[in-house]
Design a protein around this motif. Sequence first.
Motif, PDB file in Angstrom:
ATOM      1  N   GLN A  48       0.845  -1.181   0.000  1.00 53.80           N
ATOM      2  CA  GLN A  48       0.000   0.000   0.000  1.00 53.80           C
ATOM      3  C   GLN A  48       0.889   1.241   0.000  1.00 53.80           C
ATOM      4  OE1 GLN A  48      -3.346  -0.050  -0.306  1.00 53.80           O
ATOM      5  NE2 GLN A  48      -3.261  -2.291  -0.398  1.00 53.80           N
ATOM      6  N   VAL A  49       0.719   2.084  -0.982  1.00 52.24           N
ATOM      7  CA  VAL A  49       1.510   3.310  -1.097  1.00 52.24           C
ATOM      8  C   VAL A  49       0.662   4.328  -1.847  1.00 52.24           C
ATOM      9  CG1 VAL A  49       2.601   2.538  -3.242  1.00 52.24           C
ATOM     10  CG2 VAL A  49       3.730   4.288  -1.847  1.00 52.24           C
ATOM     11  N   VAL A  96       8.482  10.196   2.410  1.00 53.33           N
ATOM     12  CA  VAL A  96       8.052  11.515   1.927  1.00 53.33           C
ATOM     13  C   VAL A  96       7.586  12.382   3.086  1.00 53.33           C
ATOM     14  CG1 VAL A  96       6.381  12.715   0.453  1.00 53.33           C
ATOM     15  CG2 VAL A  96       7.498  10.626  -0.366  1.00 53.33           C
ATOM     16  N   ALA A  97       6.877  11.799   4.047  1.00 53.07           N
ATOM     17  CA  ALA A  97       6.421  12.571   5.204  1.00 53.07           C
ATOM     18  C   ALA A  97       7.595  13.137   5.989  1.00 53.07           C
ATOM     19  CB  ALA A  97       5.566  11.692   6.108  1.00 53.07           C
ATOM     20  N   ALA A  98       8.673  12.371   6.099  1.00 56.83           N
ATOM     21  CA  ALA A  98       9.861  12.833   6.819  1.00 56.83           C
ATOM     22  C   ALA A  98      10.605  13.931   6.055  1.00 56.83           C
ATOM     23  CB  ALA A  98      10.808  11.661   7.070  1.00 56.83           C
ATOM     24  N   ARG A  99      10.205  14.139   4.820  1.00 54.20           N
ATOM     25  CA  ARG A  99      10.817  15.173   3.983  1.00 54.20           C
ATOM     26  C   ARG A  99       9.821  16.289   3.696  1.00 54.20           C
ATOM     27  NH1 ARG A  99      13.092  10.714   4.116  1.00 54.20           N
ATOM     28  NH2 ARG A  99      15.238  10.273   3.498  1.00 54.20           N
ATOM     29  N   CYS A 100       8.988  16.553   4.683  1.00 51.52           N
ATOM     30  CA  CYS A 100       8.014  17.669   4.617  1.00 51.52           C
ATOM     31  C   CYS A 100       7.075  17.514   3.444  1.00 51.52           C
ATOM     32  CB  CYS A 100       8.723  19.020   4.530  1.00 51.52           C
ATOM     33  SG  CYS A 100      10.093  19.223   5.682  1.00 51.52           S
ATOM     34  N   GLY A 101       6.707  16.274   3.137  1.00 60.10           N
ATOM     35  CA  GLY A 101       5.833  16.042   2.003  1.00 60.10           C
ATOM     36  C   GLY A 101       6.473  16.368   0.672  1.00 60.10           C
ATOM     37  N   GLY A 102       7.787  16.470   0.682  1.00 62.38           N
ATOM     38  CA  GLY A 102       8.532  16.831  -0.519  1.00 62.38           C
ATOM     39  C   GLY A 102       9.150  18.216  -0.436  1.00 62.38           C
ATOM     40  N   ILE A 161       8.408   0.075  -8.686  1.00 63.77           N
ATOM     41  CA  ILE A 161       8.103  -1.110  -7.877  1.00 63.77           C
ATOM     42  C   ILE A 161       9.266  -1.440  -6.951  1.00 63.77           C
ATOM     43  CG2 ILE A 161       7.753  -3.607  -8.002  1.00 63.77           C
ATOM     44  CD1 ILE A 161       6.150  -3.047 -10.620  1.00 63.77           C
ATOM     45  N   ALA A 162      10.471  -1.470  -7.491  1.00 64.14           N
ATOM     46  CA  ALA A 162      11.640  -1.794  -6.671  1.00 64.14           C
ATOM     47  C   ALA A 162      11.858  -0.746  -5.585  1.00 64.14           C
ATOM     48  CB  ALA A 162      12.878  -1.920  -7.553  1.00 64.14           C
ATOM     49  N   ALA A 163      11.698   0.525  -5.928  1.00 64.97           N
ATOM     50  CA  ALA A 163      11.913   1.594  -4.952  1.00 64.97           C
ATOM     51  C   ALA A 163      10.893   1.536  -3.822  1.00 64.97           C
ATOM     52  CB  ALA A 163      11.858   2.951  -5.653  1.00 64.97           C
ATOM     53  N   VAL A 164       9.647   1.286  -4.152  1.00 63.62           N
ATOM     54  CA  VAL A 164       8.606   1.198  -3.126  1.00 63.62           C
ATOM     55  C   VAL A 164       8.874   0.014  -2.202  1.00 63.62           C
ATOM     56  CG1 VAL A 164       6.153   0.683  -2.748  1.00 63.62           C
ATOM     57  CG2 VAL A 164       6.831   2.386  -4.451  1.00 63.62           C
ATOM     58  N   ARG A 165       9.269  -1.115  -2.753  1.00 64.12           N
ATOM     59  CA  ARG A 165       9.544  -2.294  -1.932  1.00 64.12           C
ATOM     60  C   ARG A 165      10.782  -2.066  -1.052  1.00 64.12           C
ATOM     61  NH1 ARG A 165      10.530  -7.244  -4.476  1.00 64.12           N
ATOM     62  NH2 ARG A 165       9.429  -8.333  -2.786  1.00 64.12           N
ATOM     63  N   TYR A 166      11.785  -1.369  -1.604  1.00 62.69           N
ATOM     64  CA  TYR A 166      12.960  -1.025  -0.804  1.00 62.69           C
ATOM     65  C   TYR A 166      12.579  -0.090   0.341  1.00 62.69           C
ATOM     66  CZ  TYR A 166      16.941   1.792   0.615  1.00 62.69           C
ATOM     67  OH  TYR A 166      17.851   2.485   1.371  1.00 62.69           O
ATOM     68  N   ALA A 167      11.802   0.941   0.035  1.00 63.15           N
ATOM     69  CA  ALA A 167      11.407   1.898   1.070  1.00 63.15           C
ATOM     70  C   ALA A 167      10.602   1.213   2.175  1.00 63.15           C
ATOM     71  CB  ALA A 167      10.606   3.036   0.447  1.00 63.15           C
ATOM     72  N   ALA A 168       9.759   0.260   1.791  1.00 59.75           N
ATOM     73  CA  ALA A 168       8.971  -0.465   2.784  1.00 59.75           C
ATOM     74  C   ALA A 168       9.876  -1.265   3.716  1.00 59.75           C
ATOM     75  CB  ALA A 168       7.977  -1.391   2.087  1.00 59.75           C
ATOM     76  N   SER A 188       7.648   2.493   4.837  1.00 56.71           N
ATOM     77  CA  SER A 188       6.884   2.737   3.610  1.00 56.71           C
ATOM     78  C   SER A 188       7.460   3.955   2.907  1.00 56.71           C
ATOM     79  CB  SER A 188       5.400   2.982   3.905  1.00 56.71           C
ATOM     80  OG  SER A 188       5.213   4.257   4.495  1.00 56.71           O
ATOM     81  N   LEU A 189       7.157   4.086   1.628  1.00 59.90           N
ATOM     82  CA  LEU A 189       7.589   5.280   0.894  1.00 59.90           C
ATOM     83  C   LEU A 189       6.830   6.504   1.388  1.00 59.90           C
ATOM     84  CD1 LEU A 189       9.490   6.205  -1.399  1.00 59.90           C
ATOM     85  CD2 LEU A 189       7.559   5.943  -2.974  1.00 59.90           C
ATOM     86  N   ASP A 190       5.603   6.318   1.853  1.00 58.50           N
ATOM     87  CA  ASP A 190       4.862   7.452   2.418  1.00 58.50           C
ATOM     88  C   ASP A 190       5.569   8.024   3.636  1.00 58.50           C
ATOM     89  OD1 ASP A 190       1.996   7.930   1.150  1.00 58.50           O
ATOM     90  OD2 ASP A 190       2.426   5.795   1.008  1.00 58.50           O
ATOM     91  N   GLU A 191       6.171   7.160   4.449  1.00 54.06           N
ATOM     92  CA  GLU A 191       6.920   7.649   5.601  1.00 54.06           C
ATOM     93  C   GLU A 191       8.169   8.407   5.167  1.00 54.06           C
ATOM     94  OE1 GLU A 191       7.533   4.906   8.853  1.00 54.06           O
ATOM     95  OE2 GLU A 191       5.787   3.734   8.241  1.00 54.06           O
TER      96      GLU A 191
END
Length: 219
Positions: free
Chosen positions: A126-127, A207-213, A190-197, A202-205
């Motif tokens: 889920q992303v 981005v959130a840690a980077r002020c939403g971008g 796909i690979a980046a999202v799975r790595y971030a998870a 998660s990749l959402d985390e």
Amino acid sequence: MSLRETALVISAPSTKSAANATLREYLVRSGDTLSGIAEKTLGSGDRYMEIFKLNKDRAEPGGARFTDPSVIEPGWVLDLPNGATTTTAAVTASATVHVQSAGSKSGDLTDWIDEALSVLKAHGYQVSFNAIYQTAMHESDGDPDAVNHRDSNATEGHPSTGLMQTIQPTFDEYALPGYTDIYNPVDNIIAAVRYAAAAYGSLDEVVAARCGGGCWRGY
């Protein structure tokens, strides 16, 4: 890479030097892809980067240089790695190889994200659309062919590559079967999202840690 019908013609062994006596050459024909050539001559389409690295930056007929593994032109002659299984006989035009990355490189960033989201959901990930979009735009400006030759990863020999700027070892570890072209934007997402998870939750985390971008840094 998109689906292609590939007619393969393989030349006789190169006689460039005694040291390279086992080197083979391949004459690129219309419709060829690098992964298709690797499948035929090396036994696996996933080994296309071996051919690319062997021929990278060399001048080809017409003055073009081989700088992108997704772009080859008819008439180019490529060296194949030692030990490649080849034949001196031409393979007839009726003999075809179908090579396809499951991901698509057609369309635009929105299309690529939507396609990747569908695949990821089917595999239990889920992303958000926004997390992928922010990462792609901040990492590569939305360019699936981007390669960073200046950062510490490049210094270590594996530059950040593709839409989400993954390095090859990370991409190889987290790519899904059938989605193994680092330059394919869907495969790269796909690979980046799975790595971030695996690395951050998660990749959402990420981005959130980077002020939403708004305060982006590498991930």
